[in-house]
Design an enzyme around this catalytic site. Structure first.
Site, PDB file in Angstrom:
ATOM      1  N   SER A   3     -10.840   0.514   2.815  1.00  0.00           N
ATOM      2  CA  SER A   3     -10.238   0.282   4.139  1.00  0.00           C
ATOM      3  C   SER A   3      -9.660   1.586   4.658  1.00  0.00           C
ATOM      4  O   SER A   3      -8.914   2.251   3.950  1.00  0.00           O
ATOM      5  CB  SER A   3      -9.107  -0.748   4.029  1.00  0.00           C
ATOM      6  OG  SER A   3      -9.619  -1.950   3.523  1.00  0.00           O
ATOM      7  N   GLU A  16      -5.060   4.615   5.589  1.00  0.00           N
ATOM      8  CA  GLU A  16      -4.760   4.276   4.183  1.00  0.00           C
ATOM      9  C   GLU A  16      -5.138   5.421   3.248  1.00  0.00           C
ATOM     10  O   GLU A  16      -4.328   5.790   2.385  1.00  0.00           O
ATOM     11  CB  GLU A  16      -5.496   2.978   3.801  1.00  0.00           C
ATOM     12  CG  GLU A  16      -5.144   2.526   2.399  1.00  0.00           C
ATOM     13  CD  GLU A  16      -5.876   1.258   1.985  1.00  0.00           C
ATOM     14  OE1 GLU A  16      -5.749   0.243   2.686  1.00  0.00           O
ATOM     15  OE2 GLU A  16      -6.559   1.308   0.950  1.00  0.00           O
ATOM     16  N   ARG A  31       0.808  -1.230   0.000  1.00  0.00           N
ATOM     17  CA  ARG A  31       0.000   0.000   0.000  1.00  0.00           C
ATOM     18  C   ARG A  31       0.838   1.276   0.000  1.00  0.00           C
ATOM     19  O   ARG A  31       0.443   2.290   0.571  1.00  0.00           O
ATOM     20  CB  ARG A  31      -0.947   0.038   1.201  1.00  0.00           C
ATOM     21  CG  ARG A  31      -2.093  -0.892   1.160  1.00  0.00           C
ATOM     22  CD  ARG A  31      -2.945  -0.800  -0.098  1.00  0.00           C
ATOM     23  NE  ARG A  31      -3.795  -1.957  -0.137  1.00  0.00           N
ATOM     24  CZ  ARG A  31      -3.394  -3.135  -0.618  1.00  0.00           C
ATOM     25  NH1 ARG A  31      -2.208  -3.278  -1.182  1.00  0.00           N
ATOM     26  NH2 ARG A  31      -4.184  -4.171  -0.586  1.00  0.00           N
TER      27      ARG A  31
END
Ligand SMILES: Cc1cc2nc3c(=O)[nH]c(=O)nc-3n(C[C@H](O)[C@H](O)[C@H](O)COP(=O)(O)OP(=O)(O)OC[C@H]3O[C@@H](n4cnc5c(N)ncnc54)[C@H](O)[C@@H]3O)c2cc1C
Length: 353
Positions: A243, A345, A165
């Site tokens: 998320s 995130e 990520r």
């Protein structure tokens, strides 16, 4: 073509539906237009925000006092060499439609990334991933405008520094504007080996086996819908940024500490192997065990999704402040309970955790 709007409310441009006004928003239909807008903003010393589909952004209620460059470029160029197919995708192409097209063309490599909202140009930013696949495994180059050097560059995968990520684009936030992305896909009717147990189970195959591309895409979409992870205007659980937290990656010492706390509570810590002997612990599990279950009501209209603990949602006219309030409550609870730090995130604009 460039389309300029002044004092435009950004909430309508994000999937979380929060964010105050931008001083100006310019829609750019081509890479050249995008560069023009970026250069002009930089020369004028204005703040700049590059906006894709707004599905990984939390923008402050106060808005953004600068230029928002909205990416709307289009085009997919295909080049075939035997069974490998190279595609160059304009940053403004819709990602989910690209995956659908690839599957229909029997091109393998991105089938597990179906249903992820947003634009192709944003996929390298956080190395978009799901169900055992990430874009880093198919990207061969990213053409960018480098705002520091004031010119175009083509970055190799190594220069992109992809990791879980994250990438050079996320680390050097704002330096590179992605113009287009090159992918290498494999021409075959079967998927890449399935790397995710839940997906393999749904497909009736073992982890490491392949399945027909269209079946994989369908299974991924069904799994994602069950978790509220496919945008649906009729499902308030999908008014999210996906998320909200990444899965923490712990070294052995941190894991031992976490296991000690967990065993005192009579629970066992789930984990996945990560790089360098480290382990990834599901953030959703930590959140749930810290007392924030599905549907947990935060401040104002902010709520944890009723389908997925990791998604913070704008359930009912929430403000960005409500959502950040809930995020702080959740991160604080996990810190107090387990001593583990959660990292957001989505990209926060004018806000911090
Ligand atoms: C329901 C839902 C499910 C999701 N599921 C997943 C998932 O499974 N896996 C996953 O990884 N993510 C997931 N996400 C997050 C999100 O969809 C991805 O991160 C997506 O790639 C963001 O694309 P976007 O175009 O909406 O980017 P935006 O939200 O518009 O922008 C995100 C960031 O990228 C920057 N950016 C965008 N385009 C460019 C460009 N051309 N050049 C430079 N910078 C740019 C922006 O400035 C911002 O910092 C999900 C989100 C939602 C709402």
């Amino acid at each position: 073509m460039l389309r300029l709007t002044e004092r435009v409310d950004l909430a309508g441009y994000t999937t979380l539906r929060v964010g105050g006004p931008a001083a100006r928003l310019v829609e750019t239909d081509t890479a050249d237009d995008l560069i023009l807008v970026v250069r002009d903003a930089d020369l004028a010393g204005e703040l700049l925000l590059v906006l894709g589909g707004g599905s990984n952004l939390v923008i402050a209620d106060e808005g953004f006092d600068g230029t928002v460059a909205r990416v709307a470029s289009a085009g997919v160029a295909v080049r075939q060499a035997d069974d490998l197919v190279r595609i160059t995708v304009a940053a403004g192409e819709n990602w989910d439609r690209l995956v659908e097209w690839a599957v229909s063309e029997k091109l393998a490599g991105v089938e597990c990334l179906a249903g992820i909202p947003g634009l192709a140009g944003a996929t390298p930013i956080q190395n978009v991933g799901a169900y055992g696949q990430e874009v880093a495994s198919t990207i061969t180059a990213v053409r960018v405008f480098d705002r520091h050097l004031g010119r175009e560059l083509t970055l190799t995968p190594a220069q992109c520094a992809f990791a879980y990520r994250t990438s050079v684009f996320k680390v050097t936030a704002g330096r590179y504007v992605v113009l287009d992305v090159m992918f290498e896909l494999v021409r075959e009717p079967m998927s890449r080996p399935i790397g995710y147990a839940e997906l393999a189970g749904m497909l009736g195959v073992e982890v490491g086996e392949q399945a027909p591309l269209a079946d994989v895409r369908d299974a991924v979409l069904a799994l994602r819908r069950g978790k509220g992870m496919v945008l649906d205007p009729d499902d308030p659980d999908t008014a999210s940024a996906g998320s909200f937290f990444t899965n923490p990656v712990l070294d052995q010492a941190q894991l031992v500490t976490l296991e000690r706390v967990a065993s005192a509570r009579g629970i066992k810590v789930p984990r996945f192997a990560a790089d360098d002997g480290r382990v990834k612990v599901p953030a959703g599990w930590l959140i749930e065990q810290a007392g924030f279950g599905k549907g947990f009501q935060g401040p104002g209209g902010a709520r944890i999704s009723t389908k997925h603990t990791l998604a913070l949602t704008n359930h009912d006219q929430a403000s960005a402040a409500d959502l950040i309030g809930l995020a702080r409550q959740v991160a604080g609870g996990v810190r107090e309970t387990f001593g583990v730090e959660l990292t957001n995130e989505p990209v926060l604009v004018g806000l911090h955790l």
